[in-house]
Design a protein around this motif. Structure first.
Motif, PDB file in Angstrom:
ATOM      1  N   SER A  37       0.829  -1.212   0.000  1.00 64.25           N
ATOM      2  CA  SER A  37       0.000   0.000   0.000  1.00 64.25           C
ATOM      3  C   SER A  37       0.858   1.254   0.000  1.00 64.25           C
ATOM      4  CB  SER A  37      -0.937   0.002   1.207  1.00 64.25           C
ATOM      5  OG  SER A  37      -0.226   0.146   2.426  1.00 64.25           O
ATOM      6  N   LYS A  38       1.938   1.242   0.791  1.00 64.50           N
ATOM      7  CA  LYS A  38       2.780   2.429   0.872  1.00 64.50           C
ATOM      8  C   LYS A  38       3.601   2.642  -0.401  1.00 64.50           C
ATOM      9  CE  LYS A  38       1.956   4.948   4.224  1.00 64.50           C
ATOM     10  NZ  LYS A  38       1.391   6.254   3.867  1.00 64.50           N
ATOM     11  N   ILE A  39       4.210   1.567  -0.910  1.00 66.44           N
ATOM     12  CA  ILE A  39       5.015   1.705  -2.130  1.00 66.44           C
ATOM     13  C   ILE A  39       4.125   2.109  -3.301  1.00 66.44           C
ATOM     14  CG2 ILE A  39       6.437   0.473  -3.806  1.00 66.44           C
ATOM     15  CD1 ILE A  39       7.493  -1.233  -1.464  1.00 66.44           C
ATOM     16  N   GLY A  40       3.000   1.404  -3.449  1.00 70.02           N
ATOM     17  CA  GLY A  40       2.082   1.736  -4.539  1.00 70.02           C
ATOM     18  C   GLY A  40       1.509   3.133  -4.404  1.00 70.02           C
ATOM     19  N   GLY A  41       1.098   3.500  -3.186  1.00 67.46           N
ATOM     20  CA  GLY A  41       0.531   4.817  -2.960  1.00 67.46           C
ATOM     21  C   GLY A  41       1.530   5.931  -3.211  1.00 67.46           C
ATOM     22  N   GLU A  42       2.777   5.737  -2.761  1.00 68.89           N
ATOM     23  CA  GLU A  42       3.807   6.761  -2.955  1.00 68.89           C
ATOM     24  C   GLU A  42       4.149   6.931  -4.435  1.00 68.89           C
ATOM     25  OE1 GLU A  42       5.320   8.826  -0.858  1.00 68.89           O
ATOM     26  OE2 GLU A  42       4.104   8.158   0.828  1.00 68.89           O
ATOM     27  N   LEU A  43       4.237   5.831  -5.160  1.00 65.21           N
ATOM     28  CA  LEU A  43       4.541   5.919  -6.586  1.00 65.21           C
ATOM     29  C   LEU A  43       3.438   6.661  -7.331  1.00 65.21           C
ATOM     30  CD1 LEU A  43       6.005   2.358  -7.327  1.00 65.21           C
ATOM     31  CD2 LEU A  43       7.253   4.532  -7.224  1.00 65.21           C
ATOM     32  N   LEU A  53      -5.349   4.120  -6.054  1.00 63.30           N
ATOM     33  CA  LEU A  53      -5.027   3.335  -7.243  1.00 63.30           C
ATOM     34  C   LEU A  53      -3.730   2.571  -7.031  1.00 63.30           C
ATOM     35  CD1 LEU A  53      -5.720   2.607 -10.150  1.00 63.30           C
ATOM     36  CD2 LEU A  53      -4.487   4.652 -10.899  1.00 63.30           C
ATOM     37  N   GLY A  54      -2.769   3.199  -6.356  1.00 61.27           N
ATOM     38  CA  GLY A  54      -1.514   2.525  -6.032  1.00 61.27           C
ATOM     39  C   GLY A  54      -1.723   1.359  -5.091  1.00 61.27           C
ATOM     40  N   GLU A  55      -2.648   1.506  -4.147  1.00 60.50           N
ATOM     41  CA  GLU A  55      -2.937   0.403  -3.236  1.00 60.50           C
ATOM     42  C   GLU A  55      -3.536  -0.777  -3.986  1.00 60.50           C
ATOM     43  OE1 GLU A  55      -5.354   2.003  -0.158  1.00 60.50           O
ATOM     44  OE2 GLU A  55      -3.767   3.272   0.672  1.00 60.50           O
ATOM     45  N   LEU A  56      -4.427  -0.496  -4.932  1.00 60.06           N
ATOM     46  CA  LEU A  56      -5.021  -1.566  -5.733  1.00 60.06           C
ATOM     47  C   LEU A  56      -3.963  -2.250  -6.599  1.00 60.06           C
ATOM     48  CD1 LEU A  56      -8.299   0.229  -6.848  1.00 60.06           C
ATOM     49  CD2 LEU A  56      -8.170  -1.763  -5.364  1.00 60.06           C
ATOM     50  N   VAL A  57      -3.112  -1.452  -7.257  1.00 57.95           N
ATOM     51  CA  VAL A  57      -2.055  -2.017  -8.098  1.00 57.95           C
ATOM     52  C   VAL A  57      -1.053  -2.789  -7.249  1.00 57.95           C
ATOM     53  CG1 VAL A  57      -0.139  -1.458  -9.645  1.00 57.95           C
ATOM     54  CG2 VAL A  57      -2.319  -0.250  -9.873  1.00 57.95           C
ATOM     55  N   GLY A  58      -0.726  -2.239  -6.069  1.00 57.52           N
ATOM     56  CA  GLY A  58       0.159  -2.953  -5.153  1.00 57.52           C
ATOM     57  C   GLY A  58      -0.409  -4.301  -4.773  1.00 57.52           C
ATOM     58  N   GLY A  59      -1.728  -4.346  -4.574  1.00 58.84           N
ATOM     59  CA  GLY A  59      -2.385  -5.616  -4.277  1.00 58.84           C
ATOM     60  C   GLY A  59      -2.277  -6.602  -5.417  1.00 58.84           C
ATOM     61  N   VAL A  60      -2.422  -6.109  -6.640  1.00 62.52           N
ATOM     62  CA  VAL A  60      -2.290  -6.981  -7.815  1.00 62.52           C
ATOM     63  C   VAL A  60      -0.881  -7.575  -7.880  1.00 62.52           C
ATOM     64  CG1 VAL A  60      -2.251  -7.013 -10.343  1.00 62.52           C
ATOM     65  CG2 VAL A  60      -4.084  -5.819  -9.153  1.00 62.52           C
ATOM     66  N   VAL A 328      -7.881   0.450   6.631  1.00 59.88           N
ATOM     67  CA  VAL A 328      -8.412   0.652   5.279  1.00 59.88           C
ATOM     68  C   VAL A 328      -7.482   0.120   4.188  1.00 59.88           C
ATOM     69  CG1 VAL A 328      -9.154   2.390   3.602  1.00 59.88           C
ATOM     70  CG2 VAL A 328      -9.884   2.569   5.995  1.00 59.88           C
ATOM     71  N   PRO A 329      -6.142   0.322   4.273  1.00 60.70           N
ATOM     72  CA  PRO A 329      -5.280  -0.233   3.219  1.00 60.70           C
ATOM     73  C   PRO A 329      -5.405  -1.743   3.055  1.00 60.70           C
ATOM     74  CG  PRO A 329      -4.068   1.358   4.538  1.00 60.70           C
ATOM     75  CD  PRO A 329      -5.362   1.123   5.241  1.00 60.70           C
ATOM     76  N   ILE A 330      -5.742  -2.453   4.129  1.00 59.84           N
ATOM     77  CA  ILE A 330      -5.908  -3.910   4.024  1.00 59.84           C
ATOM     78  C   ILE A 330      -7.008  -4.231   3.029  1.00 59.84           C
ATOM     79  CG2 ILE A 330      -6.367  -6.042   5.297  1.00 59.84           C
ATOM     80  CD1 ILE A 330      -5.447  -4.633   7.827  1.00 59.84           C
ATOM     81  N   PHE A 331      -8.080  -3.458   3.090  1.00 64.13           N
ATOM     82  CA  PHE A 331      -9.207  -3.683   2.193  1.00 64.13           C
ATOM     83  C   PHE A 331      -8.799  -3.497   0.734  1.00 64.13           C
ATOM     84  CE2 PHE A 331     -12.622  -1.408  -0.152  1.00 64.13           C
ATOM     85  CZ  PHE A 331     -13.446  -2.492  -0.385  1.00 64.13           C
ATOM     86  N   PHE A 332      -8.170  -2.366   0.420  1.00 58.90           N
ATOM     87  CA  PHE A 332      -7.847  -2.077  -0.981  1.00 58.90           C
ATOM     88  C   PHE A 332      -6.774  -3.010  -1.527  1.00 58.90           C
ATOM     89  CE2 PHE A 332      -9.791   1.985   0.276  1.00 58.90           C
ATOM     90  CZ  PHE A 332     -10.717   2.091  -0.741  1.00 58.90           C
ATOM     91  N   VAL A 333      -5.797  -3.362  -0.716  1.00 60.65           N
ATOM     92  CA  VAL A 333      -4.750  -4.276  -1.180  1.00 60.65           C
ATOM     93  C   VAL A 333      -5.324  -5.669  -1.425  1.00 60.65           C
ATOM     94  CG1 VAL A 333      -2.586  -5.432  -0.563  1.00 60.65           C
ATOM     95  CG2 VAL A 333      -2.852  -2.985  -0.134  1.00 60.65           C
ATOM     96  N   LEU A 468      -2.498  14.254  -2.477  1.00 54.23           N
ATOM     97  CA  LEU A 468      -1.380  13.665  -3.199  1.00 54.23           C
ATOM     98  C   LEU A 468      -0.671  12.596  -2.409  1.00 54.23           C
ATOM     99  CD1 LEU A 468       0.224  16.748  -4.963  1.00 54.23           C
ATOM    100  CD2 LEU A 468      -1.228  14.975  -5.927  1.00 54.23           C
ATOM    101  N   GLN A 469      -0.417  12.834  -1.136  1.00 56.57           N
ATOM    102  CA  GLN A 469       0.371  11.874  -0.373  1.00 56.57           C
ATOM    103  C   GLN A 469      -0.463  10.733   0.158  1.00 56.57           C
ATOM    104  OE1 GLN A 469       3.541  11.917  -0.290  1.00 56.57           O
ATOM    105  NE2 GLN A 469       3.620  13.811  -1.454  1.00 56.57           N
ATOM    106  N   GLY A 470      -1.799  10.905   0.234  1.00 53.08           N
ATOM    107  CA  GLY A 470      -2.639   9.805   0.696  1.00 53.08           C
ATOM    108  C   GLY A 470      -2.654   9.681   2.186  1.00 53.08           C
TER     109      GLY A 470
END
Length: 487
Positions: A37-43, A53-60, A328-333, A468-470
């Motif tokens: 979640s953090k890496i995807g969100g920061e990117l 969107l980064g959290e979802l992609v990080g989950g993928v 919340v990040p657990i849900f999106f990831v 921006l930073q989430g």
């Protein structure tokens, strides 16, 4: 002769070790979730895309589609495909049977934490929403919700039958999957871009809540149709009545009881008296919603709306933020981790028909929601395109439809793949589109109520959500007479 403990003592020791390893597996899973979640969100933040969107992609990336760090048995995975389970087996020497049991327990715990995360998210969104504004835009939200359900359902079902020759019941099921709207994803993006309290944001949230209720009813109908071949009218009537009574009744009763809630909190002396009392209230309403066959998130949202009307709103918003940041990040990831993008591979023959139908479903899914913005009445200078785009993402709701259809056996492999592709694309496309249409839309409707209050010289505490930073930060009170920071 060595001492041999009695069998019950050995069983107790084994159970204790198993429980400890379940905890170990969950902790490793949470490490993966938070890193993703953090890496995807920061990117995403650094390329001006919503962190969700980064959290979802990080989950993928960490899920079934790539690294297999976070996989779930519901998707057909087993312990042997989980990197975490293989690591635990390698370091502990557990048998394959014990690892399989551990995998099942660990997956269930992570799934429960993800569900708890979306409950907290909707509670937080309720706190940040304005009940008076939701009521004021209620008629518009209702029209948006009804059109957003009826248009894609009719177009999808008729198109699949007439163009692709899909049998009636599977076509109805796929059409029903098009009706979903992920309130969690849309609400998170609206909060990140600071448009949750705008007129568009309130209409989107109100419509998404109604859409969720209508989606539950549609899912119950098509699931019954898939199982029995006929629609149980009594079940449909029950769902409609129970949803209406719950939402209206809980808000009315809550507004009556809210003074007693404030009085009780003021009398408590122990730490966390406000947060714990509020969570008790939210969880009770969530349970009632789940018990009457609605979604627990509706109860959490209603609780947030009710408590937002009290004088404790600002303080409670600040206290809920750390809980939301943790859950919340657990849900999106996990939503991303469960998504198998292998269905996008055209090299697999069975996917090709599904990809063609998916292209059709994607067009219907997007246009069927975008046109809802055109139905908004009595709101001059409003960003109608933003309202339509805000209704696009299917997210976890669409995955629920696909999962129920798959379990019932009513969907063919190609149609199931088409639904999953539609869910993936609408989920990932909507967040950047939503930010784009708000940036390019009319400025008149982007004024927040807090900004209006500031212009009028009023003072009140405000908690903002960073775009921006989430990460959420607590802003200074408006008594400082300074504008909220632009993110």
């Amino acid at each position: 002769m060595p001492f041999v403990p009695p069998a019950p003592l050995l069983a107790t020791a084994a159970e204790t070790e198993s429980s400890a390893l379940v905890l170990a597996g969950v902790l490793l899973s949470l490490v993966v979730v938070y890193l993703a979640s953090k890496i995807g969100g920061e990117l995403c933040a650094r390329i001006n895309l919503p962190p969700v969107l980064g959290e979802l992609v990080g989950g993928v990336v960490v899920g079934v589609s790539a690294l297999h760090l976070l996989v779930f048995p519901e998707g057909g995975a087993d312990a042997s495909t989980s990197v975490i389970m293989n690591f635990i087996q390698m370091t502990t020497g557990l048998s394959s049977e014990a690892i399989a049991s551990l995998f099942s327990a660990q997956s269930e715990v992570v799934s429960v934490l993800a569900e708890l995360g979306v409950v907290i998210l909707l509670f937080e969104i309720g706190l940040e929403s304005d009940l008076k504004e939701l009521i004021r835009v209620g008629p518009q939200a209702a029209v948006v919700a009804v059109v957003g359900v009826a248009a894609p359902f009719a177009a999808g079902t008729i198109g699949l039958i007439t163009i692709f020759g899909v049998p009636t019941i599977p076509a109805i099921f796929a059409g029903a999957a098009l009706t979903a709207t992920s309130i969690g994803i849309t609400a998170r993006v609206l909060a990140e871009i600071q448009r949750l309290s705008s007129r568009e944001g309130q209409i989107i949230i109100g419509a998404a809540v109604l859409d969720d209720v209508l989606g539950i009813i549609v899912l119950a109908v098509v699931a019954s149709l898939a199982k029995t071949g006929e629609i149980e009218v009594t079940n449909v009537i029950y769902l409609i009545i129970s949803a209406t009574v719950f939402l209206v009744g809980s808000i009315l009763l809550g507004r009556f009881l809210s003074p007693f809630f404030v009085s009780l909190v003021n009398q408590l002396k122990t730490r966390g008296q406000l947060l714990i009392s509020a969570l008790i209230f939210a969880f009770i309403l969530s349970y009632i919603a789940a018990a009457i066959q609605l979604e627990a998130i509706l109860g959490a949202f209603a609780a947030g709306l009710i408590l937002a009307e009290t004088e404790k709103r600002g303080e409670l918003e600040k206290q809920v933020i750390p809980i939301a940041d943790m859950l919340v990040p657990i849900f999106f990831v996990t939503v991303g981790a469960r998504t198998d993008i292998g269905v996008l591979n055209p090299a697999i023959p069975s996917n090709r028909e599904g990809l063609i139908m998916a292209a059709f479903l994607i067009v219907v899914a997007i246009l069927g929601k975008v046109i809802t913005g055109l139905t908004v009445f009595g709101q001059p200078n409003i960003n109608r395109l933003a309202i339509g785009v805000g209704m696009i993402p299917r997210g976890e709701v669409g995955l629920v439809f696909a999962g129920v259809g798959s379990a019932s056996g009513v969907l063919s492999k190609s149609l199931e793949a088409a639904i999953i592709v539609m869910v993936i694309l609408t989920t990932f496309v909507a967040p950047p589109l939503l930010r784009l249409v708000f940036q390019n839309g009319p400025d008149a409707s982007a004024t927040e109520p807090a900004d209006l209050a500031l212009a009028a010289g009023q003072t009140q505490p405000l908690t903002e959500t960073v775009g921006l930073q989430g990460d959420r930060v607590e802003s200074d009170t408006l008594e400082s007479n300074s504008e909220p920071g632009q993110h």
